[in-house]
Design a protein around this motif. Structure first.
Motif, PDB file in Angstrom:
ATOM      1  N   VAL A   1       0.838  -1.196   0.000  1.00 30.30           N
ATOM      2  CA  VAL A   1       0.000   0.000   0.000  1.00 30.30           C
ATOM      3  C   VAL A   1       0.876   1.250   0.000  1.00 30.30           C
ATOM      4  N   PHE A   2       1.900   1.242   0.834  1.00 28.54           N
ATOM      5  CA  PHE A   2       2.786   2.404   0.872  1.00 28.54           C
ATOM      6  C   PHE A   2       3.480   2.613  -0.470  1.00 28.54           C
ATOM      7  N   HIS A   3       3.996   1.532  -1.065  1.00 30.83           N
ATOM      8  CA  HIS A   3       4.671   1.659  -2.355  1.00 30.83           C
ATOM      9  C   HIS A   3       3.719   2.229  -3.405  1.00 30.83           C
ATOM     10  N   PHE A   4       2.480   1.783  -3.371  1.00 33.65           N
ATOM     11  CA  PHE A   4       1.479   2.285  -4.320  1.00 33.65           C
ATOM     12  C   PHE A   4       1.287   3.789  -4.144  1.00 33.65           C
ATOM     13  N   VAL A   5       1.059   4.212  -2.897  1.00 30.29           N
ATOM     14  CA  VAL A   5       0.842   5.631  -2.621  1.00 30.29           C
ATOM     15  C   VAL A   5       2.102   6.429  -2.935  1.00 30.29           C
ATOM     16  N   ASN A   6       3.256   5.902  -2.577  1.00 29.71           N
ATOM     17  CA  ASN A   6       4.514   6.595  -2.833  1.00 29.71           C
ATOM     18  C   ASN A   6       4.735   6.799  -4.329  1.00 29.71           C
ATOM     19  N   GLU A   7       4.472   5.765  -5.123  1.00 28.05           N
ATOM     20  CA  GLU A   7       4.638   5.883  -6.574  1.00 28.05           C
ATOM     21  C   GLU A   7       3.713   6.952  -7.143  1.00 28.05           C
ATOM     22  N   ALA A   8       2.465   6.955  -6.669  1.00 27.95           N
ATOM     23  CA  ALA A   8       1.512   7.970  -7.141  1.00 27.95           C
ATOM     24  C   ALA A   8       1.989   9.370  -6.775  1.00 27.95           C
ATOM     25  N   CYS A   9       2.499   9.530  -5.555  1.00 27.72           N
ATOM     26  CA  CYS A   9       2.970  10.850  -5.117  1.00 27.72           C
ATOM     27  C   CYS A   9       4.221  11.277  -5.868  1.00 27.72           C
ATOM     28  N   GLN A  10       5.100  10.330  -6.173  1.00 28.48           N
ATOM     29  CA  GLN A  10       6.279  10.660  -6.975  1.00 28.48           C
ATOM     30  C   GLN A  10       5.866  11.151  -8.359  1.00 28.48           C
ATOM     31  N   ASN A  11       4.829  10.518  -8.931  1.00 34.06           N
ATOM     32  CA  ASN A  11       4.315  10.973 -10.221  1.00 34.06           C
ATOM     33  C   ASN A  11       3.792  12.401 -10.125  1.00 34.06           C
ATOM     34  N   VAL A  12       3.106  12.695  -9.025  1.00 27.99           N
ATOM     35  CA  VAL A  12       2.583  14.045  -8.824  1.00 27.99           C
ATOM     36  C   VAL A  12       3.729  15.049  -8.768  1.00 27.99           C
ATOM     37  N   ILE A  13       4.767  14.723  -7.998  1.00 29.13           N
ATOM     38  CA  ILE A  13       5.906  15.619  -7.843  1.00 29.13           C
ATOM     39  C   ILE A  13       6.609  15.866  -9.178  1.00 29.13           C
ATOM     40  N   LYS A  14       6.810  14.788  -9.943  1.00 29.80           N
ATOM     41  CA  LYS A  14       7.648  14.867 -11.138  1.00 29.80           C
ATOM     42  C   LYS A  14       6.893  15.310 -12.388  1.00 29.80           C
ATOM     43  N   HIS A  15       5.605  14.973 -12.487  1.00 28.84           N
ATOM     44  CA  HIS A  15       4.945  15.098 -13.781  1.00 28.84           C
ATOM     45  C   HIS A  15       3.653  15.914 -13.799  1.00 28.84           C
ATOM     46  N   SER A  16       3.021  16.140 -12.672  1.00 27.97           N
ATOM     47  CA  SER A  16       1.646  16.655 -12.705  1.00 27.97           C
ATOM     48  C   SER A  16       1.537  18.163 -12.862  1.00 27.97           C
ATOM     49  N   HIS A  17       2.573  18.918 -12.454  1.00 30.15           N
ATOM     50  CA  HIS A  17       2.519  20.383 -12.418  1.00 30.15           C
ATOM     51  C   HIS A  17       1.420  20.859 -11.470  1.00 30.15           C
ATOM     52  N   ALA A  18       1.183  20.096 -10.425  1.00 30.88           N
ATOM     53  CA  ALA A  18       0.151  20.449  -9.443  1.00 30.88           C
ATOM     54  C   ALA A  18       0.775  21.212  -8.281  1.00 30.88           C
ATOM     55  N   ASP A  19      -0.113  21.812  -7.440  1.00 29.88           N
ATOM     56  CA  ASP A  19       0.360  22.413  -6.192  1.00 29.88           C
ATOM     57  C   ASP A  19      -0.448  21.911  -4.993  1.00 29.88           C
ATOM     58  N   ARG A  20      -1.418  21.022  -5.256  1.00 31.89           N
ATOM     59  CA  ARG A  20      -2.182  20.419  -4.171  1.00 31.89           C
ATOM     60  C   ARG A  20      -2.286  18.915  -4.396  1.00 31.89           C
ATOM     61  N   VAL A  21      -2.192  18.157  -3.319  1.00 29.26           N
ATOM     62  CA  VAL A  21      -2.354  16.707  -3.402  1.00 29.26           C
ATOM     63  C   VAL A  21      -3.000  16.206  -2.123  1.00 29.26           C
ATOM     64  N   SER A  22      -3.927  15.279  -2.272  1.00 30.37           N
ATOM     65  CA  SER A  22      -4.565  14.669  -1.112  1.00 30.37           C
ATOM     66  C   SER A  22      -4.401  13.161  -1.194  1.00 30.37           C
ATOM     67  N   VAL A  23      -4.176  12.551  -0.029  1.00 33.61           N
ATOM     68  CA  VAL A  23      -3.985  11.101   0.060  1.00 33.61           C
ATOM     69  C   VAL A  23      -4.936  10.555   1.108  1.00 33.61           C
ATOM     70  N   SER A  24      -5.690   9.539   0.711  1.00 31.59           N
ATOM     71  CA  SER A  24      -6.613   8.889   1.636  1.00 31.59           C
ATOM     72  C   SER A  24      -6.401   7.386   1.577  1.00 31.59           C
ATOM     73  N   VAL A  25      -6.191   6.772   2.735  1.00 28.64           N
ATOM     74  CA  VAL A  25      -6.080   5.316   2.856  1.00 28.64           C
ATOM     75  C   VAL A  25      -7.004   4.906   3.991  1.00 28.64           C
ATOM     76  N   LYS A  26      -8.146   4.294   3.656  1.00 27.37           N
ATOM     77  CA  LYS A  26      -9.161   3.982   4.653  1.00 27.37           C
ATOM     78  C   LYS A  26      -9.472   2.481   4.641  1.00 27.37           C
ATOM     79  N   CYS A  27      -9.597   1.914   5.840  1.00 28.50           N
ATOM     80  CA  CYS A  27      -9.952   0.500   5.997  1.00 28.50           C
ATOM     81  C   CYS A  27     -11.422   0.391   6.384  1.00 28.50           C
ATOM     82  N   LYS A  28     -12.180  -0.411   5.616  1.00 31.32           N
ATOM     83  CA  LYS A  28     -13.604  -0.571   5.886  1.00 31.32           C
ATOM     84  C   LYS A  28     -14.089  -1.898   5.321  1.00 31.32           C
TER      85      LYS A  28
END
Length: 208
Positions: free
Chosen positions: A123-150
């Protein structure tokens, strides 16, 4: 069983490719630059001691950059805080990295049982990869991460306000494939919603 073995080989080869690319694009290039700075410092040593010292100062900064880069590669392979401190500390480190890169960050992360030794790390690797993509490629300035167990499932959502998924796919198609394959091996499902207002990556992984 044959298909499972092929999946494992795919993941292993993917990790090797990722490491090779990171070492070539970052560490090796930094070492070439460092070598050139040291050569200049030697050349200036007898002619211009001030310039020689300046080159050595730049070389020192380059070494610091290389150390940080190698630590990032090691951290992405397996965050040592998983073994030393725990799951929450790994996500705190990711939050800090996003914050240091000047993102407006929102994290809402549930604790995940780590007894099986693979689910929480995946799960961490998945979220980390997504966040690395945001940092490197998205040209964004906001990011939200949600990991919920249900209800014996893990729901993951990573959203940014960047340029959309098309540019991320062109720049980092392997990273996305890596994420999809990791979720699939955990019997999960992943979906991407993207437009000019940003990208949201959703994943659902069963807890076994």
């Amino acid at each position: 069983m044959m298909e499972d073995n092929r999946d494992i080989l795919f993941m292993q080869e993917g990790e090797r490719k990722r490491i090779a690319e990171e070492l070539h694009n970052n560490t090796v290039q930094d070492m070439v630059c460092l070598f050139q700075k040291i050569e200049l410092a030697i050349l200036y040593m007898d002619k211009d001691i001030v310039q020689s010292k300046l080159e050595l100062i730049l070389a020192k900064r380059q070494i610091k950059s290389m150390i940080d880069g190698i630590r990032d590669i090691i951290y992405n392979l397996r965050p040592m805080v998983f073994d030393d401190i725990g799951y929450a500390a790994a996500f705190q480190g990711l939050y800090d990295k996003l914050y240091e890169n000047r993102f407006d960050v929102s994290f809402d992360v549930d604790n995940i049982n780590t007894d099986d030794g693979i689910t929480a790390v995946s799960v961490f690797h998945f979220v980390n990869e997504a966040c690395q993509n945001v940092i490197k490629h998205s040209h964004a300035d906001r990011v939200s991460v949600s990991v919920k167990c249900k209800e014996q499932q893990i729901f993951i959502a990573i959203a940014d306000n960047g340029a959309g998924f098309k540019s991320q796919l062109e720049d980092n198609h392997f990273g996305i494939s890596f994420m999809m394959e990791r979720v699939r091996l955990l019997d999960g499902d992943m979906k991407i919603i993207s437009n000019d207002n940003g990208t949201t990556i959703n994943a659902v992984i069963p807890i076994k």
